[in-house]
Design a protein around this motif. Sequence first.
Motif, PDB file in Angstrom:
ATOM      1  N   LYS A  69       0.913  -1.135   0.102  1.00 44.74           N
ATOM      2  CA  LYS A  69       0.167   0.169  -0.023  1.00 44.74           C
ATOM      3  C   LYS A  69       0.996   1.421  -0.147  1.00 44.74           C
ATOM      4  N   VAL A  70       0.734   2.087  -0.928  1.00 42.33           N
ATOM      5  CA  VAL A  70       1.438   3.305  -1.075  1.00 42.33           C
ATOM      6  C   VAL A  70       0.630   4.656  -1.004  1.00 42.33           C
ATOM      7  N   GLU A  71       1.117   5.608  -0.146  1.00 46.64           N
ATOM      8  CA  GLU A  71       0.531   6.882  -0.373  1.00 46.64           C
ATOM      9  C   GLU A  71       1.281   8.076  -0.823  1.00 46.64           C
ATOM     10  N   GLY A  72       0.681   9.022  -1.470  1.00 42.79           N
ATOM     11  CA  GLY A  72       1.320  10.038  -2.061  1.00 42.79           C
ATOM     12  C   GLY A  72       0.526  10.850  -2.867  1.00 42.79           C
ATOM     13  N   ASP A  73       0.897  12.042  -3.397  1.00 43.25           N
ATOM     14  CA  ASP A  73       0.359  12.744  -4.397  1.00 43.25           C
ATOM     15  C   ASP A  73       0.256  12.213  -5.793  1.00 43.25           C
ATOM     16  N   TYR A  74      -1.063  11.940  -6.310  1.00 42.72           N
ATOM     17  CA  TYR A  74      -1.152  11.614  -7.578  1.00 42.72           C
ATOM     18  C   TYR A  74      -0.438  10.312  -7.785  1.00 42.72           C
ATOM     19  N   LEU A  75      -0.571   9.318  -6.998  1.00 41.54           N
ATOM     20  CA  LEU A  75       0.407   8.302  -7.116  1.00 41.54           C
ATOM     21  C   LEU A  75      -0.128   7.047  -8.496  1.00 41.54           C
ATOM     22  N   TYR A  76      -1.440   6.971  -8.465  1.00 44.57           N
ATOM     23  CA  TYR A  76      -2.063   6.060  -9.529  1.00 44.57           C
ATOM     24  C   TYR A  76      -1.810   6.761 -10.799  1.00 44.57           C
ATOM     25  N   GLY A  77      -1.953   8.147 -11.131  1.00 36.80           N
ATOM     26  CA  GLY A  77      -1.352   8.670 -12.178  1.00 36.80           C
ATOM     27  C   GLY A  77      -0.021   8.430 -12.652  1.00 36.80           C
ATOM     28  N   LEU A  78       0.639   8.505 -11.567  1.00 38.36           N
ATOM     29  CA  LEU A  78       1.950   8.203 -11.782  1.00 38.36           C
ATOM     30  C   LEU A  78       2.493   6.832 -12.206  1.00 38.36           C
ATOM     31  N   MET A  79       1.735   5.833 -11.568  1.00 41.64           N
ATOM     32  CA  MET A  79       2.258   4.497 -11.528  1.00 41.64           C
ATOM     33  C   MET A  79       1.473   3.425 -12.296  1.00 41.64           C
ATOM     34  N   LYS A  80       0.299   4.035 -12.930  1.00 43.90           N
ATOM     35  CA  LYS A  80      -0.577   3.017 -13.479  1.00 43.90           C
ATOM     36  C   LYS A  80      -0.007   2.597 -14.745  1.00 43.90           C
ATOM     37  N   SER A  81       1.129   2.954 -15.302  1.00 39.48           N
ATOM     38  CA  SER A  81       1.533   2.517 -16.510  1.00 39.48           C
ATOM     39  C   SER A  81       2.570   1.300 -16.583  1.00 39.48           C
ATOM     40  N   GLU A  82       2.945   1.317 -15.046  1.00 37.15           N
ATOM     41  CA  GLU A  82       3.926   0.247 -14.649  1.00 37.15           C
ATOM     42  C   GLU A  82       3.099  -1.172 -14.738  1.00 37.15           C
ATOM     43  N   SER A  83       1.869  -1.401 -14.731  1.00 37.94           N
ATOM     44  CA  SER A  83       1.236  -2.595 -14.920  1.00 37.94           C
ATOM     45  C   SER A  83       1.454  -3.358 -16.025  1.00 37.94           C
ATOM     46  N   GLY A  84       1.936  -4.621 -15.893  1.00 40.83           N
ATOM     47  CA  GLY A  84       2.082  -5.522 -16.937  1.00 40.83           C
ATOM     48  C   GLY A  84       3.228  -6.397 -16.482  1.00 40.83           C
ATOM     49  N   VAL A  85       3.937  -7.194 -17.507  1.00 44.16           N
ATOM     50  CA  VAL A  85       4.742  -8.191 -17.291  1.00 44.16           C
ATOM     51  C   VAL A  85       6.219  -7.655 -17.487  1.00 44.16           C
ATOM     52  N   HIS A  86       7.338  -7.788 -16.397  1.00 41.40           N
ATOM     53  CA  HIS A  86       8.568  -7.108 -16.673  1.00 41.40           C
ATOM     54  C   HIS A  86       9.529  -8.588 -16.989  1.00 41.40           C
ATOM     55  N   ARG A  87      10.248  -8.283 -17.835  1.00 41.31           N
ATOM     56  CA  ARG A  87      11.255  -9.469 -18.313  1.00 41.31           C
ATOM     57  C   ARG A  87      12.760  -9.076 -17.872  1.00 41.31           C
ATOM     58  N   LEU A  88      13.336 -10.305 -17.186  1.00 41.42           N
ATOM     59  CA  LEU A  88      14.828 -10.004 -16.952  1.00 41.42           C
ATOM     60  C   LEU A  88      15.566 -10.991 -17.518  1.00 41.42           C
ATOM     61  N   VAL A  89      16.755 -10.818 -18.289  1.00 46.74           N
ATOM     62  CA  VAL A  89      17.817 -11.482 -18.943  1.00 46.74           C
ATOM     63  C   VAL A  89      18.853 -11.446 -18.102  1.00 46.74           C
ATOM     64  N   ARG A  90      19.806 -12.443 -17.640  1.00 46.62           N
ATOM     65  CA  ARG A  90      20.768 -12.202 -16.816  1.00 46.62           C
ATOM     66  C   ARG A  90      21.580 -13.654 -16.711  1.00 46.62           C
ATOM     67  N   ILE A  91      22.853 -13.623 -16.241  1.00 49.75           N
ATOM     68  CA  ILE A  91      23.283 -15.201 -15.886  1.00 49.75           C
ATOM     69  C   ILE A  91      22.964 -15.289 -14.502  1.00 49.75           C
ATOM     70  N   SER A  92      22.421 -16.432 -14.442  1.00 47.29           N
ATOM     71  CA  SER A  92      21.754 -16.751 -13.065  1.00 47.29           C
ATOM     72  C   SER A  92      22.705 -17.026 -12.130  1.00 47.29           C
ATOM     73  N   PRO A  93      22.476 -16.387 -10.953  1.00 47.29           N
ATOM     74  CA  PRO A  93      23.503 -16.549  -9.770  1.00 47.29           C
ATOM     75  C   PRO A  93      22.896 -18.095  -9.036  1.00 47.29           C
ATOM     76  N   PHE A  94      21.844 -18.513  -9.612  1.00 49.89           N
ATOM     77  CA  PHE A  94      21.360 -19.798  -8.900  1.00 49.89           C
ATOM     78  C   PHE A  94      22.025 -21.161  -9.860  1.00 49.89           C
ATOM     79  N   ASP A  95      22.440 -20.954 -10.923  1.00 51.49           N
ATOM     80  CA  ASP A  95      22.876 -21.769 -11.881  1.00 51.49           C
ATOM     81  C   ASP A  95      24.396 -22.306 -11.959  1.00 51.49           C
ATOM     82  N   SER A  96      24.650 -23.048 -11.425  1.00 52.24           N
ATOM     83  CA  SER A  96      26.181 -23.655 -11.170  1.00 52.24           C
ATOM     84  C   SER A  96      26.809 -23.535 -12.504  1.00 52.24           C
TER      85      SER A  96
END
Length: 363
Positions: A176-203
């Motif tokens: 839960k986040v409180e601040g001025d015009y937060l929904y207007g600022l943040m609504k475009s962040e909704s969606g799927v975010h993709r990461l590509v990296r060398i895995s720190p969990f892969d030996s």
Amino acid sequence: MSQYYQLQKSPWAILGGIFDKENIETKLKELEQISLKENFWKDKNLVKKTVKQKKIFENILSAYKESLRDLTNLKDLYALASEEKDEDTIQDCNKKIDQILSKIKKSEINCFLSGENDDYDIYLEIHAGAGGTESQDWADMLRRMYMKWFDKKKFNFEIISEHKGEEAGIKSSIIKVEGDYLYGLMKSESGVHRLVRISPFDSGARRHTSFASVWVYPAVEDDINIKIDEKDLRIDTYRSSGAGGQHVNTTDSAVRITHIPTKIVVQCQNERSQHKNKETCFKMLKARLYEYQMQKKEEENQKELTSKTDIGWGHQIRSYVLQPYQLVKDLRNKTESTNPTSILNGNIDQFIEEGIKNKKWKK
């Protein structure tokens, strides 16, 4: 050359396409009329919303007047320096115009935040996609990124619910986040975010692709009329999970509510009291149902809602590539950064701002 051209234009020519001065003044007058109505101060929700909106519009108008004054003075100084061929002053003017335009750009973002729900606080949900530990670690990285941004903006936030991964990261989290015009600022962040990296969990140090979904919805006020029928709900209680120590809860205080017709699920475990967690869940459910109704009215938003059901290939809005090269790219507006470390440390203003503009121009 570009600075010279900008200073030849009138200050209004520079500001006119950004600040709708008359519209903002009209809105301020409307808010003033609302505040003069009988019994206005008895309605706490109306007072809170009106004061909040008035503050935002007053700040926009103040920024407009300040920028107009600075541009007028700078234009006069530039004209005088040009007549006298004072190269040092001309160079100072060129530097100053960049500073003023940078300030105007910040004010411009506030001008875009005029949607029906833009002034609301938000709930931010993050869910790990398929892929076990990899995606769960990525979901935790995303949460850290947003919380760092909230800190930079001095927004208040609290974790409402969290489900940790077995080895690392989180399966899901609600903030839960409180601040001025937060929904207007943040609504475009909704969606799927993709990461590509060398895995720190892969030996074998192989490259992995992970997905996590982000969902932002408005924390609606109590005066929003959303009817919830008790027979449409399934309410479950369970024991809160935590890191141990004083936060371990030995009772079934955590609450999960499922709205059967829409299949919307909300949950809360941050309070020791089951009653308080249930109360928070109902507020969240009300917010989710309100957003659900709003999205049904907008075809674009409905498509976005459908895309959230598949956290994987073909549905991502932004890619964060750490190997074999360094790049963060928004796939909707082509905004890019070659410094993913900075982005993941909460410096996401460029993506937030372009997301706001992109949404506005699509309307």
